[in-house]
Design a protein around this motif. Structure first.
Motif, PDB file in Angstrom:
ATOM      1  N   LYS A  35       0.838  -1.204   0.000  1.00  0.00           N
ATOM      2  CA  LYS A  35       0.000   0.000   0.000  1.00  0.00           C
ATOM      3  C   LYS A  35       0.874   1.256   0.000  1.00  0.00           C
ATOM      4  O   LYS A  35       0.634   2.201  -0.760  1.00  0.00           O
ATOM      5  CB  LYS A  35      -0.921   0.003   1.221  1.00  0.00           C
ATOM      6  N   LYS A  36       1.916   1.251   0.837  1.00  0.00           N
ATOM      7  CA  LYS A  36       2.821   2.396   0.920  1.00  0.00           C
ATOM      8  C   LYS A  36       3.538   2.619  -0.407  1.00  0.00           C
ATOM      9  O   LYS A  36       3.639   3.754  -0.890  1.00  0.00           O
ATOM     10  CB  LYS A  36       3.836   2.158   2.047  1.00  0.00           C
ATOM     11  N   GLU A  37       4.017   1.551  -1.029  1.00  0.00           N
ATOM     12  CA  GLU A  37       4.730   1.664  -2.305  1.00  0.00           C
ATOM     13  C   GLU A  37       3.802   2.113  -3.423  1.00  0.00           C
ATOM     14  O   GLU A  37       4.192   2.899  -4.288  1.00  0.00           O
ATOM     15  CB  GLU A  37       5.405   0.340  -2.674  1.00  0.00           C
ATOM     16  N   GLU A  38       2.550   1.619  -3.431  1.00  0.00           N
ATOM     17  CA  GLU A  38       1.594   2.043  -4.455  1.00  0.00           C
ATOM     18  C   GLU A  38       1.264   3.527  -4.319  1.00  0.00           C
ATOM     19  O   GLU A  38       1.130   4.235  -5.321  1.00  0.00           O
ATOM     20  CB  GLU A  38       0.315   1.204  -4.378  1.00  0.00           C
ATOM     21  N   GLU A  39       1.140   4.006  -3.071  1.00  0.00           N
ATOM     22  CA  GLU A  39       0.891   5.436  -2.854  1.00  0.00           C
ATOM     23  C   GLU A  39       2.071   6.277  -3.322  1.00  0.00           C
ATOM     24  O   GLU A  39       1.893   7.325  -3.957  1.00  0.00           O
ATOM     25  CB  GLU A  39       0.589   5.706  -1.380  1.00  0.00           C
TER      26      GLU A  39
END
Length: 153
Positions: free
Chosen positions: A90-94
């Protein structure tokens, strides 16, 4: 016997940064690395033996079949690993979405310090490379999550 003593005296031992002692360097190499010669100082080399704690540490990691992890414990570990991977994904996609928004399909806004077009092009190329790395990171995290996908869902 005298020739071995003379041969030993001709060996130059260097002390290099990081407390590295060696006689395998030439004078030029030693100077380039910032090594200093040791004049007449006796050097004692202590060989380290195998630590007895090492086999125990390897066995506690699950290497020995007699010490298998219980099914409940393994499921809990898998759930924790999946939760961590999902949070990381989730952090990397954001971060990827933010980079892509700033990249603006290869036409990011110019900054005040980018009057020179080459500076702007360099920043655009760096952004493109960063996006490529983030996409690779996201793909890797998705592959890792897929390993848990069939078992957890």
């Amino acid at each position: 016997m005298t020739s071995s003593v003379v041969g030993a005296q001709e060996k130059v031992v260097y002390r290099c940064p990081g407390n590295l002692y060696t006689d395998a360097l030439s004078a030029k190499e030693a100077q380039a690395k910032g090594c200093k010669t040791l004049d007449g100082a006796p050097i004692t080399v202590i060989q380290s033996g195998v630590r007895p704690a090492a086999p125990k540490a390897a066995a506690s990691g699950g290497g020995a079949p007699s010490e298998r992890v219980q099914s409940d414990e393994q499921k809990a570990r898998d759930a924790d690993a999946r939760r961590i991977l999902e949070a990381e994904l989730k952090k990397e996609e954001e971060a990827l979405a933010a980079l892509q928004k700033e990249y603006n399909n290869g036409q990011p806004e110019r900054r005040g310090d980018e009057r020179n077009y080459q500076k702007y092009q360099d920043r655009v190329n760096e952004m493109k490379a960063a996006i490529t790395r983030k996409e690779a990171d996201v793909a890797a995290l998705r592959r890792e999550l897929a390993k848990f996908g069939a078992a957890s869902k």
